[in-house]
Design a protein around this motif. Sequence first.
Motif, PDB file in Angstrom:
ATOM      1  N   UNK A   1       0.844  -1.187   0.000  1.00  0.00           N
ATOM      2  CA  UNK A   1       0.000   0.000   0.000  1.00  0.00           C
ATOM      3  C   UNK A   1       0.881   1.239   0.000  1.00  0.00           C
ATOM      4  N   UNK A   2       0.567   2.182  -0.859  1.00  0.00           N
ATOM      5  CA  UNK A   2       1.314   3.432  -0.894  1.00  0.00           C
ATOM      6  C   UNK A   2       0.391   4.576  -0.467  1.00  0.00           C
ATOM      7  N   UNK A   3       0.953   5.506   0.309  1.00  0.00           N
ATOM      8  CA  UNK A   3       0.257   6.690   0.803  1.00  0.00           C
ATOM      9  C   UNK A   3      -0.469   6.449   2.121  1.00  0.00           C
ATOM     10  N   UNK A   4      -0.329   5.258   2.716  1.00  0.00           N
ATOM     11  CA  UNK A   4      -1.003   5.001   3.980  1.00  0.00           C
ATOM     12  C   UNK A   4      -0.078   4.231   4.916  1.00  0.00           C
ATOM     13  N   UNK A   5      -0.191   4.537   6.200  1.00  0.00           N
ATOM     14  CA  UNK A   5       0.556   3.831   7.236  1.00  0.00           C
ATOM     15  C   UNK A   5      -0.332   2.746   7.823  1.00  0.00           C
ATOM     16  N   UNK A   6      -0.010   1.488   7.516  1.00  0.00           N
ATOM     17  CA  UNK A   6      -0.722   0.350   8.095  1.00  0.00           C
ATOM     18  C   UNK A   6       0.152  -0.174   9.230  1.00  0.00           C
ATOM     19  N   UNK A   7      -0.183   0.211  10.447  1.00  0.00           N
ATOM     20  CA  UNK A   7       0.717  -0.003  11.585  1.00  0.00           C
ATOM     21  C   UNK A   7       1.026  -1.468  11.855  1.00  0.00           C
ATOM     22  N   UNK A   8       0.092  -2.365  11.517  1.00  0.00           N
ATOM     23  CA  UNK A   8       0.312  -3.794  11.778  1.00  0.00           C
ATOM     24  C   UNK A   8       0.945  -4.519  10.599  1.00  0.00           C
ATOM     25  N   UNK A   9       1.293  -3.782   9.560  1.00  0.00           N
ATOM     26  CA  UNK A   9       1.933  -4.400   8.382  1.00  0.00           C
ATOM     27  C   UNK A   9       2.895  -3.406   7.768  1.00  0.00           C
ATOM     28  N   UNK A  10       3.882  -2.990   8.543  1.00  0.00           N
ATOM     29  CA  UNK A  10       4.792  -1.943   8.092  1.00  0.00           C
ATOM     30  C   UNK A  10       5.653  -2.368   6.903  1.00  0.00           C
ATOM     31  N   UNK A  11       5.831  -3.671   6.707  1.00  0.00           N
ATOM     32  CA  UNK A  11       6.589  -4.119   5.539  1.00  0.00           C
ATOM     33  C   UNK A  11       5.746  -4.060   4.272  1.00  0.00           C
ATOM     34  N   UNK A  12       4.461  -3.738   4.423  1.00  0.00           N
ATOM     35  CA  UNK A  12       3.545  -3.697   3.284  1.00  0.00           C
ATOM     36  C   UNK A  12       3.063  -2.278   2.970  1.00  0.00           C
ATOM     37  N   UNK A  13       3.689  -1.257   3.544  1.00  0.00           N
ATOM     38  CA  UNK A  13       3.201   0.098   3.271  1.00  0.00           C
ATOM     39  C   UNK A  13       4.361   1.068   3.066  1.00  0.00           C
ATOM     40  N   UNK A  14       4.145   1.980   2.144  1.00  0.00           N
ATOM     41  CA  UNK A  14       5.088   3.048   1.830  1.00  0.00           C
ATOM     42  C   UNK A  14       4.335   4.352   2.037  1.00  0.00           C
ATOM     43  N   UNK A  15       4.779   5.150   3.001  1.00  0.00           N
ATOM     44  CA  UNK A  15       4.017   6.358   3.299  1.00  0.00           C
ATOM     45  C   UNK A  15       4.931   7.537   3.584  1.00  0.00           C
ATOM     46  N   UNK A  16       4.314   8.704   3.614  1.00  0.00           N
ATOM     47  CA  UNK A  16       5.014   9.986   3.722  1.00  0.00           C
ATOM     48  C   UNK A  16       4.575  10.673   5.004  1.00  0.00           C
ATOM     49  N   UNK A  17       5.505  11.344   5.674  1.00  0.00           N
ATOM     50  CA  UNK A  17       5.198  12.060   6.917  1.00  0.00           C
ATOM     51  C   UNK A  17       4.471  13.367   6.602  1.00  0.00           C
ATOM     52  N   UNK A  18       3.179  13.255   6.331  1.00  0.00           N
ATOM     53  CA  UNK A  18       2.374  14.405   5.927  1.00  0.00           C
ATOM     54  C   UNK A  18       2.330  15.484   7.012  1.00  0.00           C
TER      55      UNK A  18
END
Length: 342
Positions: free
Chosen positions: A144-161
């Motif tokens: 997933x891009x653009x979202x922080x999925x806290x229980x799957x951090x290896x599956x998300x790419x996100x930005x410190x908005x």
Amino acid sequence: MVTMLDVALRAGVSKATVSRVLNGIGQVKESTREQVFNAMEELGYRPNFLARSLANRSSNSVGLVVSTFDGFYFGRLLQQASRQTEAWGKQLIVTDGHDTPQKEQEAVQMLVDRHCDAIVLYTRFMNERTLLSLINSIKVPLVVINRDVSQARDRCVFFEQQDAAFQATEYLVQQGHRDIACITVPISTPTGQARLMGYRKALQKHGIAFSEERVKYGDSSMELGHKLCQELLESRVPFTALFACNDDMALGASKALHQAGVRIPQDISLFGFDDAPSAQWLEPALSSVYLPIDSMITTAIDQVIKLANGELLEAIPPFVGKLVLRDSVGPGPYYISSASNS
């Protein structure tokens, strides 16, 4: 129609050998491989890749679901995603999620049914619980891009908005501005909420009272940026700086300021977000926050392909923005220069 058997007969090998060459499996001598490719060229044979993908349950492709195809931001994202999948020797299949969680889930399932090896999902509205359920339920790796999925951090790419919006607002404060207005992107999205919160926290840090009158809730478009800036001016609420939560809104606001005879930055300073290509061509050039979308989609593609290859990977650190300072911000009423302190 030329068949695999025809190729085998021309090359003087078995049909199974031709199959191994085409699929890149098993051990085949280089000389035999050349015979097969020469036979294919002589006969004009074109493998049926769709049939092969159905048989192998793989299409050697990466699926990408985006919220919308509009705007420079998604244009940049798609260009880089295409380059990166090609670098891995795979094809990119792109579909539109129509900015709704239901359509995004349907798009993901369509890519699963097409036997994509991996899928990247860019979402603005899907909640974390639904994302986690999707990650755990589909048969192929999903990042997933653009979202922080806290229980799957290896599956998300996100930005410190939030931090990026905080930095932009704090810069305006440091330039001597205290009456700072804000035009948001859609507040129903986590991105919109985070950017508004960053604005509010910067004001709070510097002891500046938050004023609801100085906040207008937008939709990311130039048209509404223009209209909302007009409303701010007509309301007579004083402000010496405006933080627009994306560059399109800032461009619309810029026109409204010019039409009202307000000079940028002499009368009102203007700060954007996303660092669109048009920002540097605005007069005066727009200060903005650079969002590293190229690096983010590259990381997402790399991560999801490595997951598809069975690699165990660590969580991806969040990406951070950078202030790009141009000519649209000037000193405010409370600015104290270093020279006056000496």
